[in-house]
Motif scaffolding. Structure first.
Motif, PDB file in Angstrom:
ATOM      1  N   LYS A  90      -1.387   8.847  -8.770  1.00 21.51           N
ATOM      2  CA  LYS A  90      -1.436  10.010  -9.652  1.00 21.51           C
ATOM      3  C   LYS A  90      -1.797   9.638 -11.079  1.00 21.51           C
ATOM      4  N   LYS A  91      -1.675   8.354 -11.429  1.00 22.77           N
ATOM      5  CA  LYS A  91      -1.895   7.923 -12.812  1.00 22.77           C
ATOM      6  C   LYS A  91      -3.116   7.014 -12.985  1.00 22.77           C
ATOM      7  N   SER A  92      -3.458   6.287 -11.926  1.00 25.96           N
ATOM      8  CA  SER A  92      -4.564   5.330 -12.027  1.00 25.96           C
ATOM      9  C   SER A  92      -5.908   6.027 -11.825  1.00 25.96           C
ATOM     10  N   PRO A  93      -6.951   5.560 -12.505  1.00 27.09           N
ATOM     11  CA  PRO A  93      -8.268   6.188 -12.352  1.00 27.09           C
ATOM     12  C   PRO A  93      -8.931   5.907 -11.002  1.00 27.09           C
ATOM     13  N   PHE A  94      -8.470   4.858 -10.305  1.00 28.40           N
ATOM     14  CA  PHE A  94      -9.150   4.465  -9.059  1.00 28.40           C
ATOM     15  C   PHE A  94      -8.195   3.639  -8.211  1.00 28.40           C
ATOM     16  N   VAL A  95      -7.887   4.127  -7.012  1.00 32.27           N
ATOM     17  CA  VAL A  95      -7.027   3.398  -6.075  1.00 32.27           C
ATOM     18  C   VAL A  95      -7.596   3.540  -4.670  1.00 32.27           C
ATOM     19  N   VAL A  96      -7.762   2.430  -3.971  1.00 33.34           N
ATOM     20  CA  VAL A  96      -8.209   2.431  -2.578  1.00 33.34           C
ATOM     21  C   VAL A  96      -7.317   1.471  -1.801  1.00 33.34           C
ATOM     22  N   TYR A  97      -7.049   1.793  -0.553  1.00 33.23           N
ATOM     23  CA  TYR A  97      -6.227   0.948   0.305  1.00 33.23           C
ATOM     24  C   TYR A  97      -7.071   0.473   1.485  1.00 33.23           C
ATOM     25  N   LEU A  98      -7.270  -0.837   1.580  1.00 29.13           N
ATOM     26  CA  LEU A  98      -7.951  -1.417   2.734  1.00 29.13           C
ATOM     27  C   LEU A  98      -6.902  -1.865   3.732  1.00 29.13           C
ATOM     28  N   LEU A  99      -7.042  -1.420   4.957  1.00 28.57           N
ATOM     29  CA  LEU A  99      -6.055  -1.694   5.993  1.00 28.57           C
ATOM     30  C   LEU A  99      -6.164  -3.128   6.494  1.00 28.57           C
ATOM     31  N   GLY A 100      -5.003  -3.775   6.659  1.00 30.78           N
ATOM     32  CA  GLY A 100      -4.958  -5.115   7.222  1.00 30.78           C
ATOM     33  C   GLY A 100      -4.512  -5.073   8.671  1.00 30.78           C
ATOM     34  N   ASN A 101      -4.372  -6.232   9.268  1.00 27.12           N
ATOM     35  CA  ASN A 101      -3.969  -6.279  10.676  1.00 27.12           C
ATOM     36  C   ASN A 101      -2.506  -5.888  10.871  1.00 27.12           C
ATOM     37  N   HIS A 102      -1.679  -5.923   9.825  1.00 25.99           N
ATOM     38  CA  HIS A 102      -0.268  -5.548   9.955  1.00 25.99           C
ATOM     39  C   HIS A 102      -0.017  -4.070   9.661  1.00 25.99           C
TER      40      HIS A 102
END
Length: 254
Positions: A90-102
């Motif tokens: 909600k505060k950061s200009p850019f956030v992405v989550y790349l999924l790992g094997n866990h």
């Protein structure tokens, strides 16, 4: 934004700070309560600092040691971490989550509860520089065990079967598999050669940086203005990978 398929993203973003923070392999839920509490305190401090500075953030997989979508049921140990990521989004200009094997099976939880878009591979154009980003487990294709593991994790039938297991039993199975995986990794003769070779081929395709996690050991390789960055982990090294003004470097968080 361009989505190549359901798990690949191609994004373009600009920022006056010209900085990115890459975080991976904190494996929340894998260690004793004292270590877990310390990791979570540092995680909270880091995300608050990044939000205040408006620095783009990329979570590069295995933030959780196990994350599974049981519908309305969420493991309480993971809930506060999801809340921290939600607050950052909600505060950061850019956030992405790349999924790992866990945490591959937690995609819906991260997107709906934390409000962060997920993918397995990201091609990022950031201030005119091109980044190829992935957790990195898909780059190790040598053993039959690795191939079988990837097939099971990415097979919808496996997810359906796992949902039929009572949650408490499922958590215990996941912990046991995670311990076995780490024990096996410690016994392997490891070199960075295949990752350097992969990076060189990727640079030829016009990318400037290759970013991966998964290996649990911080590493940077530079050649002719191009860079490979391996993020490290929060179990032994306590590192994040920072990009600032054209260079990659590691920051020790604890």
């Amino acid at each position: 934004m361009k989505r190549k398929n359901s798990l690949e993203l191609s994004l373009k973003f600009t920022s006056p700070l010209n900085e990115i923070c890459f975080i991976s392999d904190s494996h929340f839920g894998s260690e004793n309560p004292e270590k877990e509490a310390r990791k979570k305190r540092n995680f909270s401090k880091l995300l608050k600092w990044l939000a205040e500075k408006k620095i783009p953030v990329i979570f590069n997989g295995d933030i959780f040691d196990f994350l599974f979508d049981y519908g309305k049921l969420i493991d309480p140990k993971n809930l506060n971490v999801l809340i921290e990521i939600f607050q950052l989004s909600k505060k950061s200009p850019f956030v992405v989550y790349l999924l790992g094997n866990h945490d591959l099976w937690g995609k819906r939880l991260i997107e709906e509860y934390a409000g962060v878009q997920c993918c397995e591979k990201l091609e990022l154009d950031f201030n005119g520089k091109r980044f190829w980003i992935s957790h990195g487990d898909n780059l190790n294709k040598n053993s039959i065990l690795d191939r079988v593991s990837r097939f099971i994790l990415r097979n919808g039938f496996s997810v359906c079967l796992f949902k039929k297991i009572p949650p408490k039993m499922g958590f215990n199975i996941a912990k046991a598999v995670s311990r076995m995986s780490r024990g096996r990794s410690k016994k392997l003769n490891f070199t960075y050669d295949r990752y350097i070779k992969f990076s060189k081929n990727t640079w030829k395709d016009g990318f400037d940086y290759v970013i991966i996690g998964h290996l649990h050991s911080p590493f940077i390789y530079r050649e002719k203005g191009k860079e490979l960055g391996v993020i490290g982990d929060w179990m032994k090294h306590g590192t994040v990978l920072q990009y600032k003004k054209g260079r990659l470097f590691h920051e020790i968080i604890f």
